[in-house]
Scaffold this active site. Structure first.
Site, PDB file in Angstrom:
ATOM      1  N   PHE A 126      34.362  92.201  18.468  1.00 33.18           N
ATOM      2  CA  PHE A 126      34.430  92.907  19.746  1.00 33.18           C
ATOM      3  C   PHE A 126      34.725  91.852  20.825  1.00 33.18           C
ATOM      4  O   PHE A 126      34.083  90.801  20.873  1.00 33.18           O
ATOM      5  CB  PHE A 126      33.111  93.622  20.028  1.00 33.18           C
ATOM      6  CG  PHE A 126      33.185  94.511  21.231  1.00 33.18           C
ATOM      7  CD1 PHE A 126      33.901  95.702  21.173  1.00 33.18           C
ATOM      8  CD2 PHE A 126      32.570  94.165  22.422  1.00 33.18           C
ATOM      9  CE1 PHE A 126      33.989  96.526  22.280  1.00 33.18           C
ATOM     10  CE2 PHE A 126      32.662  94.983  23.539  1.00 33.18           C
ATOM     11  CZ  PHE A 126      33.372  96.160  23.460  1.00 33.18           C
ATOM     12  N   ASP A 195      25.839  89.508  15.403  1.00 34.25           N
ATOM     13  CA  ASP A 195      25.847  90.596  16.382  1.00 34.25           C
ATOM     14  C   ASP A 195      25.549  91.887  15.622  1.00 34.25           C
ATOM     15  O   ASP A 195      26.322  92.289  14.739  1.00 34.25           O
ATOM     16  CB  ASP A 195      27.203  90.678  17.095  1.00 34.25           C
ATOM     17  CG  ASP A 195      27.208  91.743  18.203  1.00 34.25           C
ATOM     18  OD1 ASP A 195      26.401  92.701  18.123  1.00 34.25           O
ATOM     19  OD2 ASP A 195      28.010  91.617  19.130  1.00 34.25           O
ATOM     20  N   TYR A 220      22.081 100.753  23.332  1.00 36.70           N
ATOM     21  CA  TYR A 220      22.546 102.095  23.725  1.00 36.70           C
ATOM     22  C   TYR A 220      23.295 102.850  22.638  1.00 36.70           C
ATOM     23  O   TYR A 220      23.719 103.981  22.876  1.00 36.70           O
ATOM     24  CB  TYR A 220      23.394 102.028  25.001  1.00 36.70           C
ATOM     25  CG  TYR A 220      24.445 100.943  25.057  1.00 36.70           C
ATOM     26  CD1 TYR A 220      25.649 101.079  24.383  1.00 36.70           C
ATOM     27  CD2 TYR A 220      24.222  99.797  25.794  1.00 36.70           C
ATOM     28  CE1 TYR A 220      26.601 100.085  24.450  1.00 36.70           C
ATOM     29  CE2 TYR A 220      25.164  98.784  25.863  1.00 36.70           C
ATOM     30  CZ  TYR A 220      26.358  98.932  25.184  1.00 36.70           C
ATOM     31  OH  TYR A 220      27.297  97.949  25.251  1.00 36.70           O
ATOM     32  N   LYS A 221      23.484 102.240  21.469  1.00 34.45           N
ATOM     33  CA  LYS A 221      24.206 102.934  20.397  1.00 34.45           C
ATOM     34  C   LYS A 221      23.196 103.692  19.528  1.00 34.45           C
ATOM     35  O   LYS A 221      22.593 104.651  19.997  1.00 34.45           O
ATOM     36  CB  LYS A 221      25.028 101.920  19.605  1.00 34.45           C
ATOM     37  CG  LYS A 221      26.091 101.194  20.458  1.00 34.45           C
ATOM     38  CD  LYS A 221      26.890 100.209  19.612  1.00 34.45           C
ATOM     39  CE  LYS A 221      27.801  99.347  20.485  1.00 34.45           C
ATOM     40  NZ  LYS A 221      28.968 100.081  20.997  1.00 34.45           N
ATOM     41  N   ARG A 369      37.732 106.726  15.934  1.00 36.55           N
ATOM     42  CA  ARG A 369      36.455 106.224  15.431  1.00 36.55           C
ATOM     43  C   ARG A 369      35.390 107.310  15.534  1.00 36.55           C
ATOM     44  O   ARG A 369      35.202 107.904  16.597  1.00 36.55           O
ATOM     45  CB  ARG A 369      36.064 105.006  16.276  1.00 36.55           C
ATOM     46  CG  ARG A 369      35.057 104.100  15.636  1.00 36.55           C
ATOM     47  CD  ARG A 369      34.851 102.862  16.480  1.00 36.55           C
ATOM     48  NE  ARG A 369      34.258 103.191  17.776  1.00 36.55           N
ATOM     49  CZ  ARG A 369      33.548 102.338  18.511  1.00 36.55           C
ATOM     50  NH1 ARG A 369      33.371 101.086  18.105  1.00 36.55           N
ATOM     51  NH2 ARG A 369      33.053 102.687  19.671  1.00 36.55           N
TER      52      ARG A 369
END
Lengths: 410, 410
Positions: A126, A195, A220-221, A369
């Site tokens: 990312f 990560d 937040y995921k 996705r």
């Protein structure tokens, strides 16, 4: 959970759906496959946030630093996350953003390996991770070697200070085996920073068991901490006493409320804290994490595998004729909790899906996705999603035409 | 406000009290003098936070990044703060913590003055600033000269890259004249970074007018953003294009949603953003800032001066016989919006005050610190506070005895 676990993962998974899905607010008509970007809102958050604001802030005011234990929110929240990533609780703290935390632990890592001149990272990470790696390299005069993860092994020499790798790839969902990569880094004398942004809450991992050095991730995921929730970091207990991180704010001091002029780092992972921590965000994240309390990591993994496998099987059966490619590993053991499809018209299809209230997301250049959150997505929703894509491709003339046109040229 | 301003500051101030005090939640029986540590809760926050959580997150989900304009919260919130500190709006963004923001702008500053080897700072600054200054110095091989602010001028030579100074001292409330210090720094060819944590919302300042270079500050004191609210930073427009800051996360990229592998900083102050920003905290802070909408900076200053002067006058009249010293400037022009008293029994007195629901705070070694927030504190409360301290000293035998004992030895 014991009974469900005994009955096997599938049975446990089905049981888990009914029980945990119920705890989330799902807007009418929405089928949500973006929990890997922003998790659904836990119903309990509404009440709790109101309590933090009205009772703790409004009534308690500064006394709440003590009375409501605001001071220990980073540690208490971190301990809950630790349970999802295979870490003893005192090694994880929740604070700041993933990028800021990556900066802290990566600087600590390269200082622990001073003299070594290279950071190796995944070229497909990312972007924010790549940017931070570059900045740390610039500060310390290091060279960045950014290669596909599969090529990292051959680049691990005695010049490598640190390896930075995302456990579950943000586009493909490929899992990079934590044990294998950690051992390879250590064999070269390097440290590894993981990560876990697409891992925690979706895919169990075992930081301590793999003897990982550092890790970071977002709240937040799959952790459902809300938009821009605080992130977290992990530092292996064996390293902490020697760690020097540059964002050495007062909350990382051994005695913050002594207001000493000289910095003296806290003994434990607390030394990675910086400024005053976001009480509201941490409180919401902490509450959201309670939804994992009575769910086993085995059931999370089994459910995730079943959801992603169901999706892939249905894509093969219904969507392959429309030209959709599965861009995620077909081996479930190597696959995280989301699945990416590739299609030349991917962007347009996602737009059409959104009109029908199916929510996923799009990543350049052509990745569609879909996240499958073990705590709330269901097999029935997965079937509806594939049916909707099939219908869009079948009935939308413009899509078909554009798709054919594109196919003629590629 | 025009009418009130014409009628003079005192009248404007009285009018302002009634109007703005009404907008805060004040617990029954509490007299709150700690708005310089954690501001009272604006009533509107309760409703708004619930809206952000239920509507924007719960219903809107990821679409709220666009539909609820989550993406621009740092800029929109920053623009509101800019109006309170004398800055054109696009130069201020709200994000991260004060310590993290200080790290960013100070690194940018020393890079703009590379080759110079010294950072000068106030030895009595709030400790987290000293810690961050030390860390930046360590990264860049610089020397830190920490002296009392009044001695800074004689240390400003051609070796100085940057000066870091807090505008309003966190203990004494002394204001360090922004124009004088900024000019002195510039005369030596150095850049200056101001910490406005005890300034914004309590004392107007004029960053642009003084040609300041950088500034940082927190959101939870006079700005009433709640516990651990996001902080902010200011970078003068003339510097921004040349600024390189090391926490270069994806939100500081020129095109974050292109997911480019190479970092390209945003053109404006946005380049100082790092990771995903705390939506909940920013939303609450942004709303709290609206309470300044119809209040003039002149009235804020006039009210602050009147409140602190009333307090000092009453302390002189009633508390001097008990041995209290005013540790803040007696010249109102040099005084921020809080007043510190020193007393050997200061800590015990603060404890007694707390029992009577008068809330201030204590800073080592013997500072009793009282904040007077222009938006909600009143002259009547100030008189009650002094009366309470007088009563505590008069009626509490243990206090008097301990005080006398202490006085015998010092």
């Amino acid at each position: 959970m014991n009974q469900a676990s005994t009955a096997g993962p599938a049975s446990g998974a089905i049981d888990m759906f009914a029980r945990t899905r119920e705890r989330f607010f799902i807007p009418d008509g929405v089928r949500y496959f973006d929990g890997n970007s922003l998790g659904l809102m836990p119903k309990a958050v509404q009440l709790n946030a109101s309590n933090v604001i009205t009772h703790e802030w409004g009534h308690g005011l500064i006394h709440s630093w003590h009375d409501a234990e605001w001071r220990t929110l980073p540690q208490r929240t971190g301990a809950k996350i630790a349970a999802l990533i295979g870490a003893q609780p005192q090694q994880v703290i929740a604070c700041d953003s993933t990028s800021v935390n990556l900066f802290k632990v990566l600087v600590a890592a390269v200082r622990l390996r001073s003299g070594r001149k290279t950071i190796v990272t995944d070229a497909d990470a990312f972007p924010t991770d790549l940017y931070i790696v570059d900045q740390v390299a610039k500060l310390f005069g290091l060279t960045v070697v950014a290669v596909p993860a599969s090529q990292m092994f051959q680049r691990l020499g005695r010049d490598v200070a640190a390896v930075v790798l995302t456990h579950v790839d943000y586009r493909s969902a490929e899992i990079y085996d934590m044990q294998t990569y950690t051992q390879a880094a250590h064999a070269a004398g390097a440290l590894i920073v993981w990560d876990l942004s697409h891992t925690a809450g979706g895919v169990p991992c075992d930081l301590d068991g793999c003897e990982a050095d550092f890790a970071v991730g977002c709240g937040y995921k799959y952790l459902n901490g809300g938009p821009g929730a605080p992130a977290y970091l992990y530092a292996a207990a064996r390293h902490v006493a020697a760690c020097q991180q540059p964002l050495a704010g007062w909350f990382g001091h051994a005695k913050p409320f002594d207001f000493a002029q000289q910095y003296r780092p806290a003994e434990g992972t607390d030394r990675f804290l910086c400024g005053t921590n976001p009480v509201l965000g941490l409180s919401v994240l902490s509450l959201a994490l309670d939804l994992f309390d009575d769910v086993s990591l085995d059931d999370i993994r089994a459910t995730s595998r079943r959801l992603t496998q169901t999706f892939i099987d249905l894509v093969d059966a219904q969507l392959a004729p429309h030209g959709f490619d599965v861009a995620s590993p077909r081996d479930a053991a190597r696959r995280g909790s989301h699945v990416s499809l590739r299609h030349p018209q991917g962007y347009g299809v996602m737009q059409e899906l959104a009109k029908r209230r199916f929510i996923g997301d799009f990543r350049t250049p052509d990745y569609m996705r879909f996240g499958f959150a073990p705590l709330y997505n269901t097999g029935e929703e997965v079937a509806e999603l594939v049916g909707a894509i099939d219908d869009i491709m079948t009935t939308h003339a413009w899509d078909q035409a554009a798709y054919r046109q594109r196919r003629d040229f590629t």
